[in-house]
Each structure stands twice: as C-alpha cells, then as structure tokens.
Design a protein around this motif. Structure first.
Motif, short mmCIF file in Angstrom:
data_model
loop_
_atom_site.label_atom_id
_atom_site.label_comp_id
_atom_site.label_asym_id
_atom_site.label_seq_id
_atom_site.Cartn_x
_atom_site.Cartn_y
_atom_site.Cartn_z
N ILE A 1 -14.82 -34.38 9.71
CA ILE A 1 -15.80 -33.38 9.28
C ILE A 1 -16.89 -33.22 10.33
O ILE A 1 -17.30 -32.09 10.64
N MET A 2 -17.35 -34.32 10.90
CA MET A 2 -18.39 -34.23 11.94
C MET A 2 -17.87 -33.49 13.16
O MET A 2 -18.58 -32.67 13.75
N ILE A 3 -16.64 -33.74 13.55
CA ILE A 3 -16.07 -33.05 14.71
C ILE A 3 -15.94 -31.56 14.43
O ILE A 3 -16.27 -30.71 15.28
N ILE A 4 -15.50 -31.21 13.22
CA ILE A 4 -15.37 -29.79 12.86
C ILE A 4 -16.74 -29.11 12.86
O ILE A 4 -16.89 -28.00 13.41
N LEU A 5 -17.73 -29.76 12.27
CA LEU A 5 -19.08 -29.18 12.24
C LEU A 5 -19.67 -29.05 13.63
O LEU A 5 -20.31 -28.05 13.96
N PHE A 6 -19.45 -30.06 14.46
CA PHE A 6 -19.96 -30.01 15.82
C PHE A 6 -19.29 -28.88 16.60
O PHE A 6 -19.95 -28.12 17.31
N GLY A 7 -17.98 -28.74 16.47
CA GLY A 7 -17.27 -27.65 17.14
C GLY A 7 -17.70 -26.29 16.63
O GLY A 7 -17.88 -25.35 17.41
N TRP A 8 -17.88 -26.19 15.32
CA TRP A 8 -18.35 -24.93 14.73
C TRP A 8 -19.73 -24.55 15.25
O TRP A 8 -19.97 -23.39 15.59
N GLN A 9 -20.63 -25.52 15.37
CA GLN A 9 -21.95 -25.25 15.91
C GLN A 9 -21.88 -24.83 17.37
O GLN A 9 -22.61 -23.93 17.80
N LEU A 10 -21.02 -25.46 18.15
CA LEU A 10 -20.87 -25.07 19.55
C LEU A 10 -20.39 -23.63 19.67
O LEU A 10 -20.89 -22.85 20.49
N ILE A 11 -19.41 -23.27 18.86
CA ILE A 11 -18.86 -21.91 18.91
C ILE A 11 -19.90 -20.89 18.49
O ILE A 11 -20.08 -19.86 19.16
N THR A 12 -20.60 -21.16 17.39
CA THR A 12 -21.60 -20.19 16.92
C THR A 12 -22.77 -20.09 17.88
O THR A 12 -23.30 -18.99 18.11
N ASN A 13 -23.19 -21.19 18.49
CA ASN A 13 -24.29 -21.14 19.45
C ASN A 13 -23.89 -20.41 20.72
O ASN A 13 -24.68 -19.64 21.28
N SER A 14 -22.67 -20.64 21.19
CA SER A 14 -22.24 -19.95 22.42
C SER A 14 -22.05 -18.46 22.17
O SER A 14 -22.38 -17.64 23.05
#
Length: 143
Positions: A118-131
């Motif tokens: 879940i942490m990896i998914i959330l971290f990846g999701w934040q990276l995608i939305t921020n970029s």
C-alpha cells in the motif's frame, strides 16, 4: 474558511501512508519479535519434553530460569512452571502454543507485506500526480 477536496484527499492519503508506515516498521516488527520468542520458548520445551518427558521438561525449565537471557522468556518460564502442574498433557499444550505463535507470525508478516505494498502504491501515485501537475504548470494549454 473552506477546505478544498484536494486537501482532504491529500490529508487522507498521507494519513493512510503514515498508518501503514508505523504498522510495518514498528508495530509488526515488535509483534513478530514477541511471537518469535514465544515460538522459540515453547518449541524448546516441546523438544525437551519429547526427548526427556516430564523430567526433561523440568530440567529445561530450570535451565531457562537460571540463564535468564530474555526477559520475555523468563516470564514465560515462570508462567509455564506455575501452569505445568495442572496440565494433563503438556505435549498437546506445547504443540498448540507453538502452532498458534507460528500462525500469528505468518499473519503479521502477511499484514506487514500488505502495508508495504500500500505504501509503494501510494508513493507511486503521488509521484505520478505530482509530475503531471508540474508538467501542466510548465506547459499550460494554448487557447
């Protein structure tokens, strides 16, 4: 002052991330250590009972109480010494305790793995939305 929907979502994601991080890195590790000591203790007693019967069990308990390596192991030894006199079948009791402790360790490991995913998914999701937000700011749409 009105709170925007995006801020609520970001706060909720951060809260889930924080809970997963605390569970995976602190609570789960401590619980696995606790149940690991329980498994080690009861398995050691089970081996002593299998090899030497009640006499071997008493000898192993006395040895554990004298060496006193781990505080949890010492506490379990005192508890088992008091309970041992009332047990009709110590072997069944010890096997049950070992199996329960192993099952708890496997369950906690599984939950810890889920928290990490879940942490990896959330971290990846934040990276995608921020970029994607940064790229929209750099290249605004042309009318």
């Amino acid at each position: 002052m009105k709170i925007s929907r995006n801020k609520i979502i970001k706060f909720a994601v951060m809260l889930v991330f924080l809970c997963c991080m605390l569970f995976a890195n602190f609570y789960a590790v401590r619980m696995m250590l606790r149940y690991g000591v329980d498994t080690y203790f009861y398995d050691k007693l089970l081996v002593a009972y299998t090899v030497g019967g009640r006499q071997g069990l008493k000898l192993e308990l006395d040895k554990i109480l004298v060496t006193d390596k781990l505080p949890r192991e010492s506490m379990l030894a005192k508890d088992f010494t008091a309970r041992e006199k009332t047990l009709a079948d110590p072997e069944a009791f010890l096997k049950d305790k070992v199996q329960k402790s192993k099952n708890m360790i496997f369950s906690i490991r599984y939950l810890r793995s889920i928290a990490i995913v879940i942490m990896i998914i959330l971290f990846g999701w934040q990276l995608i939305t921020n970029s994607s937000a940064k790229s929209r700011l750099k290249n605004p749409p042309k009318p």
